[in-house]
Design a protein around this motif. Sequence first.
Motif, short mmCIF file in Angstrom:
data_model
loop_
_atom_site.label_atom_id
_atom_site.label_comp_id
_atom_site.label_asym_id
_atom_site.label_seq_id
_atom_site.Cartn_x
_atom_site.Cartn_y
_atom_site.Cartn_z
N ALA A 41 -45.22 42.55 -18.12
CA ALA A 41 -44.96 42.07 -19.48
C ALA A 41 -43.52 41.60 -19.61
O ALA A 41 -43.25 40.54 -20.19
CB ALA A 41 -45.26 43.18 -20.49
N LEU A 42 -42.59 42.38 -19.06
CA LEU A 42 -41.18 42.00 -19.12
C LEU A 42 -40.96 40.71 -18.33
O LEU A 42 -40.27 39.79 -18.78
CB LEU A 42 -40.30 43.13 -18.57
CG LEU A 42 -38.80 42.87 -18.61
CD1 LEU A 42 -38.33 42.71 -20.04
CD2 LEU A 42 -38.03 43.98 -17.92
N ALA A 43 -41.59 40.63 -17.15
CA ALA A 43 -41.42 39.44 -16.32
C ALA A 43 -41.96 38.21 -17.02
O ALA A 43 -41.33 37.14 -17.02
CB ALA A 43 -42.13 39.64 -14.97
N ALA A 44 -43.12 38.34 -17.70
CA ALA A 44 -43.73 37.20 -18.38
C ALA A 44 -42.81 36.69 -19.49
O ALA A 44 -42.56 35.49 -19.61
CB ALA A 44 -45.09 37.61 -18.95
N ALA A 45 -42.28 37.65 -20.30
CA ALA A 45 -41.39 37.22 -21.39
C ALA A 45 -40.11 36.62 -20.82
O ALA A 45 -39.58 35.64 -21.35
CB ALA A 45 -41.07 38.41 -22.30
N MET A 46 -39.61 37.22 -19.73
CA MET A 46 -38.36 36.75 -19.13
C MET A 46 -38.52 35.35 -18.53
O MET A 46 -37.57 34.55 -18.54
CB MET A 46 -37.88 37.72 -18.04
CG MET A 46 -37.07 38.88 -18.59
SD MET A 46 -35.55 38.34 -19.39
CE MET A 46 -34.98 39.87 -20.07
N ALA A 101 -41.56 44.84 -24.90
CA ALA A 101 -42.01 46.19 -25.29
C ALA A 101 -43.29 46.10 -26.11
O ALA A 101 -44.22 46.89 -25.90
CB ALA A 101 -40.90 46.88 -26.10
N CYS A 102 -43.35 45.13 -27.02
CA CYS A 102 -44.57 44.96 -27.83
C CYS A 102 -45.75 44.61 -26.93
O CYS A 102 -46.86 45.13 -27.11
CB CYS A 102 -44.36 43.85 -28.86
SG CYS A 102 -43.15 44.27 -30.11
N LEU A 103 -45.51 43.72 -25.96
CA LEU A 103 -46.60 43.31 -25.07
C LEU A 103 -47.04 44.48 -24.19
O LEU A 103 -48.22 44.61 -23.85
CB LEU A 103 -46.16 42.13 -24.20
CG LEU A 103 -45.95 40.81 -24.95
CD1 LEU A 103 -45.32 39.78 -24.03
CD2 LEU A 103 -47.27 40.28 -25.49
N GLY A 106 -41.16 48.46 -35.33
CA GLY A 106 -41.94 47.78 -34.30
C GLY A 106 -41.96 48.56 -33.00
O GLY A 106 -43.01 48.72 -32.36
N LEU A 107 -40.78 49.08 -32.61
CA LEU A 107 -40.71 49.85 -31.36
C LEU A 107 -41.49 51.15 -31.50
O LEU A 107 -42.14 51.60 -30.55
CB LEU A 107 -39.25 50.13 -31.00
CG LEU A 107 -38.48 48.89 -30.51
CD1 LEU A 107 -37.03 49.25 -30.26
CD2 LEU A 107 -39.12 48.33 -29.25
N TYR A 108 -41.42 51.77 -32.71
CA TYR A 108 -42.17 53.01 -32.92
C TYR A 108 -43.67 52.77 -32.79
O TYR A 108 -44.37 53.51 -32.08
CB TYR A 108 -41.84 53.59 -34.30
CG TYR A 108 -42.60 54.86 -34.60
CD1 TYR A 108 -42.16 56.08 -34.09
CD2 TYR A 108 -43.75 54.84 -35.37
CE1 TYR A 108 -42.85 57.25 -34.35
CE2 TYR A 108 -44.45 56.00 -35.62
CZ TYR A 108 -44.00 57.21 -35.12
OH TYR A 108 -44.69 58.35 -35.37
N VAL A 109 -44.15 51.70 -33.45
CA VAL A 109 -45.58 51.39 -33.39
C VAL A 109 -45.98 51.09 -31.94
O VAL A 109 -47.01 51.57 -31.45
CB VAL A 109 -45.92 50.20 -34.31
CG1 VAL A 109 -47.33 49.70 -34.06
CG2 VAL A 109 -45.77 50.60 -35.76
N ALA A 131 -44.55 52.15 -29.17
CA ALA A 131 -44.54 53.39 -28.38
C ALA A 131 -45.76 54.24 -28.72
O ALA A 131 -46.39 54.84 -27.84
CB ALA A 131 -43.26 54.18 -28.66
N ALA A 132 -46.13 54.28 -30.01
CA ALA A 132 -47.28 55.07 -30.42
C ALA A 132 -48.56 54.52 -29.80
O ALA A 132 -49.38 55.27 -29.26
CB ALA A 132 -47.39 55.09 -31.94
N TYR A 133 -48.73 53.19 -29.86
CA TYR A 133 -49.93 52.59 -29.25
C TYR A 133 -49.96 52.86 -27.75
O TYR A 133 -50.99 53.20 -27.19
CB TYR A 133 -49.94 51.07 -29.49
CG TYR A 133 -50.73 50.66 -30.70
CD1 TYR A 133 -50.19 50.76 -31.97
CD2 TYR A 133 -52.03 50.16 -30.58
CE1 TYR A 133 -50.90 50.38 -33.08
CE2 TYR A 133 -52.76 49.78 -31.70
CZ TYR A 133 -52.19 49.89 -32.94
OH TYR A 133 -52.90 49.51 -34.05
N ALA A 134 -48.78 52.71 -27.11
CA ALA A 134 -48.72 52.93 -25.66
C ALA A 134 -49.13 54.36 -25.33
O ALA A 134 -49.96 54.60 -24.44
CB ALA A 134 -47.31 52.64 -25.14
#
Lengths: 361, 284
Positions: free
Chosen positions: B135-140, B185-187, B258-261, B263-266
């Motif tokens: 996910a990080l690589a795709a966004a990067m 992080a969202c992805l 956004g980061l909390y949501v 992390a919660a989903y993850a």
Amino acid sequence: MTLFQRRPTLRWLVPLLAALVLAAASSVVGVLSAAARGGLPERSAAQLLVDVQTARLSGLSGTIVQTADLGLPSIPGVGGDGSSDMTSLVAGSHTLRLWYADPDHVRLALLGSLGESDLVRNGTDLWTWSSKQKSATHHTVPRSDARTPRSLADGSPLTPQQAADAALRAITPSTKVSTDGTAVVAGRSAYELVLRPRDSGSLVDSVRIAIDGETHLPTRVQVYADGHTDPAFEVGFTSFDPSTPPDSVFAFNPPPGTKVTESGALDGPDRVPDPRGPGLADPKLVGSGWTSVVLTRLPAGATTDEGGPAAQVLQKLPRVSGSWGSGRLLRGTLFTAVLTDDGRLAVGAVSPDAIYRALAR
Amino acid sequence: MSVAEAVRRPRPRVVSTRLLRSELRLIFTRRRNIAGMGVLAAVPVLIAVAIRLSSPGRDGGGPDFFSSVTENGLFVAMAALTLELPLFLPLAVAAISGDSVAGEANLGTLRYLLVVPVARARLLGVKYAAIAVFALAAAMVVTTVGVVLGLVLFGGGDMTLLSGSQVGFLSGVARVLAATCYIAACLSALGAVGLFVSSLTEQPIGATVAILVFSTASFILDSIPQVSWLHPFLLTHHWLAFGDLFRAPVAWDGLTSGLYVAAAYAAVFWLAAWARFLTKDVTS
């Protein structure tokens, strides 16, 4: 682990519990911290009004969220959530940020998704900025004399105590006033001034004004409609920091590539446009207090523009008629409006029947 | 403990990255994944070239961030990320995460993987770490192509923020990178949903479609005002909050929620995948 090995289905409880805990966590933290602080010492309505008048504000930065659920038919393309257009505040939910250092240094930002509109006052400069249009407007305003003590009106001899008593005397015949010290606004304990109409004909159930327990600033206003548990209109702080923001917040220089409109000097209140707009007849008030109905007459041709947006919205409203004539009815959670075919407009926080009675007069 | 025993049972390293490295090698060397990365990289190229070729008087208008591109090349990356956020980036993550367990099951390699002396929970952890890295690589990839091409075609310089104030070039680059990491992080949270769906089935295509349906349904629900009580719980609700990094001062509220949501989903969906995968009968 052995329990999970004997009863593998029990494993599913783990993600389920995690979901419940994580979903509840954010709200639970707020409730617990407020409960730990306990309620505020009792204060009467008059004392609260005095507190508000004598509050001294040395600076403030915070986030304000405004939500309106007026029960109006939604009009596509007008306002709505996440718009950074200043005219969009009539519907949906909006987030604003406010910074205040003194009357000459104020900034208000309306946050849209990937957009922002700003109103910045820095000394004698007043700027408006819109990121979507990439445009800015510049006014010059006279420096306000911050040392003038606040009073209800210029030259008014009232002390804060007298002003509070006068205000309470004025509204007591129509309104039940009570206080409550258990509200939590932006994570801070707050008093609430609760105004309830005595007249049961009003669509307004109550108006609750939260006053911060520490700084005595009004931090939230909620208007509840009769028969609804959620506020029909709410504007309040979600974060509140009573410290002076840095000067850099108020600095605004139009970035390169911006359309800048110079609007010259604003001399004060006399330049404020007539809020009634052009051509609206003098409004007449029928009834009193919470159940009063405003009667006015729209300028000829205001709604006859066939195919215009106003006419299209009108077409969708239900037709009503009675001894007073006929027209179209707009029912919201907080107010009712009737526009008659001959151009009379009646608006009030009352049921349609009360509007018809007012029109029939 | 005798010397002989110590030799027979070499202490395993505390954290071995072999499994993760093998997983990443699989993801990043598959030709279909490389082609997918190419599609992701094509969007900033398309944006930059289209704006460069259009007549100079036509700036302004267009989707978010487009009107700022001609002033600062960094905005090519932001415009591309904004355009790819609703579909392309979730699709890429859905393809990878949907493939992670179901793909192995479909090929029949899952049972061999489970023969490796590694606990299933750890295998699942490694699978998820690889999804997050992807996910990080795709966004990067989107950001890097956008930034490089934007700087070449439009140049850099001070960055005009949404608030109308300007920050220096380096601060602008830092904000773009932070926005990219936030989106990653969202992805990754969507990737956790994907890992769970992937552990339910042996059909990677079915899993990918289901994940995409999930993210799209999230976007649709988020646009319906009548269910506004549900919005704060939606995975995609705070995705556009990366724009808050481009305000002065930065508005952290949306980003932290956004980061909390995310992390919660993850956490929830990884645990759901764990509950499913640890008792799963591998039959294929």
